[in-house]
Each structure stands twice: as structure tokens, then as C-alpha cells.
Design a protein around this motif. Structure first.
Motif, PDB file in Angstrom:
ATOM      1  N   ASP A 100     -29.553-103.359  89.021  1.00 54.78           N
ATOM      2  CA  ASP A 100     -29.672-104.342  87.943  1.00 54.78           C
ATOM      3  C   ASP A 100     -29.747-103.693  86.567  1.00 54.78           C
ATOM      4  O   ASP A 100     -29.767-104.395  85.551  1.00 54.78           O
ATOM      5  N   ARG A 113     -29.004-107.424  82.877  1.00 55.77           N
ATOM      6  CA  ARG A 113     -28.604-108.820  82.697  1.00 55.77           C
ATOM      7  C   ARG A 113     -29.271-109.720  83.729  1.00 55.77           C
ATOM      8  O   ARG A 113     -29.530-109.320  84.858  1.00 55.77           O
ATOM      9  N   ASP A 114     -29.545-110.957  83.259  1.00 55.69           N
ATOM     10  CA  ASP A 114     -30.075-112.021  84.130  1.00 55.69           C
ATOM     11  C   ASP A 114     -31.346-111.587  84.851  1.00 55.69           C
ATOM     12  O   ASP A 114     -31.499-111.768  86.064  1.00 55.69           O
ATOM     13  N   VAL A 115     -32.274-111.013  84.091  1.00 52.39           N
ATOM     14  CA  VAL A 115     -33.548-110.573  84.665  1.00 52.39           C
ATOM     15  C   VAL A 115     -34.578-111.691  84.499  1.00 52.39           C
ATOM     16  O   VAL A 115     -34.902-112.068  83.368  1.00 52.39           O
ATOM     17  N   PRO A 116     -35.107-112.245  85.586  1.00 54.29           N
ATOM     18  CA  PRO A 116     -36.177-113.239  85.450  1.00 54.29           C
ATOM     19  C   PRO A 116     -37.478-112.553  85.059  1.00 54.29           C
ATOM     20  O   PRO A 116     -37.856-111.530  85.630  1.00 54.29           O
ATOM     21  N   THR A 118     -41.654-113.228  83.579  1.00 54.26           N
ATOM     22  CA  THR A 118     -42.786-114.106  83.295  1.00 54.26           C
ATOM     23  C   THR A 118     -43.506-113.604  82.058  1.00 54.26           C
ATOM     24  O   THR A 118     -44.062-112.495  82.060  1.00 54.26           O
ATOM     25  N   GLU A 132     -41.634-118.960  82.160  1.00 51.60           N
ATOM     26  CA  GLU A 132     -40.570-118.218  82.811  1.00 51.60           C
ATOM     27  C   GLU A 132     -39.336-118.179  81.904  1.00 51.60           C
ATOM     28  O   GLU A 132     -38.927-119.208  81.364  1.00 51.60           O
ATOM     29  N   THR A 134     -35.331-116.004  81.223  1.00 47.81           N
ATOM     30  CA  THR A 134     -34.289-115.122  81.734  1.00 47.81           C
ATOM     31  C   THR A 134     -33.830-114.227  80.592  1.00 47.81           C
ATOM     32  O   THR A 134     -33.535-114.715  79.494  1.00 47.81           O
ATOM     33  N   ASP A 136     -31.531-110.921  79.002  1.00 47.65           N
ATOM     34  CA  ASP A 136     -30.482-109.900  78.954  1.00 47.65           C
ATOM     35  C   ASP A 136     -30.877-108.886  77.889  1.00 47.65           C
ATOM     36  O   ASP A 136     -31.357-109.262  76.807  1.00 47.65           O
ATOM     37  N   ASP A 179     -33.294-116.745  77.330  1.00 48.23           N
ATOM     38  CA  ASP A 179     -32.963-118.161  77.527  1.00 48.23           C
ATOM     39  C   ASP A 179     -31.834-118.608  76.611  1.00 48.23           C
ATOM     40  O   ASP A 179     -31.865-119.685  76.011  1.00 48.23           O
TER      41      ASP A 179
END
Length: 207
Positions: A100, A113-116, A118, A132, A134, A136, A179
Motif C-alpha cells: 500500500d 492511496r485509499d488508506v482508511p 481514524t 473515519e 480516507t 491519499d 475525503d
């Protein structure tokens, strides 16, 4: 393209090593040798709402393979009037798979990219809150690559052990997308490589 990095500062930065022009490797061999390699990127950006954020991205070689990380810290809004805003700083950290996180071998780019993630915060009255997002992160190298070589004790300070550290880094532009909203700033991409060579465990002294 090589995917290797470090989530924290380079190992050599924490060592009191002296620049040298000679090798520290034992002439006769017979010692234990280990290598380490790490990549990291960090920077500061300004969010669309005016808040500042510090971001970092890393990947490093662990005993069981490669590991990566993403870290975001969002500062609290500036207090320009009393009472101050109730919102506080936010921070989030995520360990990610090595696949990733991508670092170019020549430090041209570092990408996740597209790392969730918190983001956690705390404030008086509201207590602890989480949201939460997301994320990049894209670092693009802009400056020249600087290199340094250090010679000295091993990182762990073992008696009779010598280490060599070779560090490289360059300035970079940073884009944080959280986001769907972009934030830009500047930072740095770095690479660290080290070799530790230890003396044999037993010895009878030199005769």
C-alpha cells in the motif's frame, strides 16, 4: 521502483556518528553482519479550512518482511477570540501493508492511496471523539538529492561492532487528499541504508 521506507526518522539521525572516509569492516572477516534499509517522507500542508496538518509516510524492513505506516496530525484552529473554538487537534496513525506504500528508488515520489484512517480528538465538554476518513498522500521530489555517509558504533552500541550509515534525501511537494479534499504543502523524502558488522563472540586477544 522500490517500495521501502521508514515510519519514523532515519536511524542514523539518532546516532552520534562521525563522517568518515575509511571502511570499518573487520579485515579478516568472521563477524556477524546485518543490513537495514528504510524510506520515509514527511511534510506540512494547509487544509481548505485553514488548519495546518503534519503528515508522514514510511516503509521499513522488519524481521518478518516489510511494513508501512501513515500518520496525520491536524492542528487545532487558531484562537483569535474568546472563548476559543471548542474543536481540538486530531491525530491518526495506521499500519499498512507494504504493497500500500510506494517509494521510488531515486526518491522521485512516495505514494499511499485509499488508506482508511481514524482521526481522534479530545476537547473540554465533548470528551474524546473519532471520525473515519480516507487518505491519499503523494510526495513529489523537487530538489537535488543530498547524500551523507557516517561511520561509527552499531546502532545498538554492541562492543566490537562497527556500523556504516548512508543517508539520502530531497525536498518535495506534498499533496494530502482527505475525503476528496486536497491540501498542499512541502516536505522531504528520505532513504537510509545501514550495515552493522560485529566482532566474533569469542576471542583470545591479539598475540
Amino acid at each position: 521502483m522500490l517500495r521501502r521506507a521508514l515510519p519514523v526518522g532515519l536511524a542514523a539521525a539518532a546516532l552520534a556518528l562521525v563522517p568518515a572516509g575509511a571502511s570499518a569492516a573487520p579485515a579478516g572477516g568472521g563477524g556477524n553482519a546485518s543490513t537495514s534499509i528504510s524510506y520515509s517522507a514527511y511534510g506540512a500542508v494547509t487544509l481548505p479550512d485553514g488548519r495546518s496538518a503534519q503528515v508522514s509516510l514510511g516503509e521499513f524492513r522488519a524481521h518478518d518482511g516489510w511494513a508501512g505506516s501513515v500518520n496525520v496530525y491536524v492542528a487545532a484552529p487558531a484562537c483569535t477570540d474568546w472563548p476559543c473554538p471548542t474543536s481540538s487537534s486530531e491525530s491518526g496513525y495506521a499500519e499498512v501493508d507494504a504493497d500500500d506504500v510506494t517509494f521510488d528508488r531515486n526518491l522521485d515520489r512516495a505514494v499511499a492511496r485509499d488508506v482508511p484512517l481514524t482521526l481522534s480528538s479530545w476537547s473540554w465538554g465533548s470528551g474524546s471523539t473519532q471520525r473515519e476518513v480516507t487518505v491519499d498522500l503523494v510526495f513529489t521530489g523537487t530538489g537535488r538529492v543530498d547524500r551523507d555517509t557516517y561511520l561509527g558504533p552499531c546502532g545498538e552500541g554492541s562492543p566490537g561492532c562497527k556500523g556504516v550509515r548512508i543517508d539520502a534525501g530531497r525536498d518535495a511537494d506534498v499533496v494530502l487528499t482527505m475525503d476528496g479534499a486536497d491540501a498542499t504543502g512541502t516536505g522531504r523524502i528520505s532513504r537510509g541504508f545501514g550495515v552493522d558488522i560485529g566482532s566474533p563472540a569469542s576471542g583470545g586477544g591479539e598475540g
